[in-house]
Motif scaffolding. Structure first.
Motif, short mmCIF file in Angstrom:
data_model
loop_
_atom_site.label_atom_id
_atom_site.label_comp_id
_atom_site.label_asym_id
_atom_site.label_seq_id
_atom_site.Cartn_x
_atom_site.Cartn_y
_atom_site.Cartn_z
N GLU A 149 0.82 -1.20 0.00
CA GLU A 149 0.00 0.00 0.00
C GLU A 149 0.87 1.26 0.00
OE1 GLU A 149 -3.22 2.51 -0.18
OE2 GLU A 149 -3.02 0.38 -0.66
N LEU A 150 1.95 1.26 0.78
CA LEU A 150 2.87 2.39 0.76
C LEU A 150 3.41 2.60 -0.66
CD1 LEU A 150 4.89 1.80 4.05
CD2 LEU A 150 3.66 3.90 3.51
N MET A 151 3.81 1.52 -1.29
CA MET A 151 4.37 1.63 -2.63
C MET A 151 3.33 2.15 -3.62
SD MET A 151 7.31 1.14 -4.14
CE MET A 151 8.22 -0.18 -3.31
N ARG A 152 2.10 1.68 -3.50
CA ARG A 152 1.05 2.14 -4.40
C ARG A 152 0.84 3.65 -4.28
NH1 ARG A 152 -2.78 -0.71 -2.55
NH2 ARG A 152 -2.63 -2.46 -3.99
N VAL A 153 0.78 4.13 -3.06
CA VAL A 153 0.57 5.57 -2.84
C VAL A 153 1.73 6.37 -3.43
CG1 VAL A 153 0.46 7.35 -1.05
CG2 VAL A 153 -0.90 5.27 -0.82
N PHE A 154 2.96 5.91 -3.21
CA PHE A 154 4.13 6.63 -3.72
C PHE A 154 4.16 6.63 -5.24
CE2 PHE A 154 8.58 7.00 -5.00
CZ PHE A 154 8.97 8.13 -4.30
#
Length: 209
Positions: A149-154
């Motif tokens: 999820e962190l990667m998706r947001v970034f």
């Protein structure tokens, strides 16, 4: 009962938590506080400058109580970031972390020397992947989907800025991290004389991520 963990934008009061996360994941994914007498050294290289120079590309995993337990951060333009690091960031931390007077003999000295060479971030073979990132999660919050999820947001934030591709550098020996990146669609970028690092790249399209 508190909120479940969620990803949110970085706030200035997260800075101490970012530094703690950084050093507690800096020894091949494990706690590195025993290696660095000043625990803020690693953050001065790999976390704090991004939050300072590009806070809009800094995101944290909030544990639900307002405390950051993971982060993703980076830059949309590695070349410009390296220049800003030298011009704007290094003067703020150089006095606290001077370069070693001679050869670097300890991990802390190696990192202090690296701090004073921000141009190490720039590699011609990575120009097709102009952005780069760092992502870290405390162990208790790994393998729960938060990293994805962190990667998706970034990546979505990069895409919104018109950036098509991103790269990262990781210790080749950190096989769990490599497995994580492989699952997210990263691929290896071959560079000459890579040393202990592997470079990985990915486009910023999060369809299917």
């Amino acid at each position: 009962m508190g909120l479940p963990p969620y990803v949110r934008a970085y706030r200035p009061d997260d800075r101490a938590a970012l530094a703690d996360i950084c050093v507690r994941t800096a020894d091949n994914g494990g706690d590195a506080r025993h290696l660095y007498p000043d625990p803020d050294l690693m953050a001065a290289l790999f976390a704090a400058p991004y939050a300072h120079l590009e806070p809009e590309l800094t995101f944290v995993l909030d544990d639900g109580s307002g405390h950051a337990v993971g982060y993703v951060l980076g830059t949309s333009d590695t070349v410009a970031f390296a220049a800003a690091f030298r011009e704007k960031w290094l003067p703020l931390v150089a006095g606290r972390f001077p370069p070693p007077a001679g050869p670097a003999l300890t991990p802390a000295q190696e990192m202090a020397a690296l701090l004073h060479r921000p141009e190490h971030m720039v590699h011609p073979l990575l120009f097709d992947h102009p952005a780069h990132l760092h992502i870290d999660l405390l162990p208790d919050h790994q393998r729960r989907g938060h990293g994805r999820e962190l990667m998706r947001v970034f990546l979505d934030a990069l895409r919104a800025r018109g950036v098509d591709a991103v790269h990262l550098s990781m210790l080749t020996a950190n096989t769990p991290a490599r497995a994580f990146y492989d699952r997210l669609g990263f691929y290896e970028i071959t560079v000459p004389d890579p040393g202990p690092l592997t470079r990985l790249g990915r486009d910023t399209d999060t369809t299917g991520l």
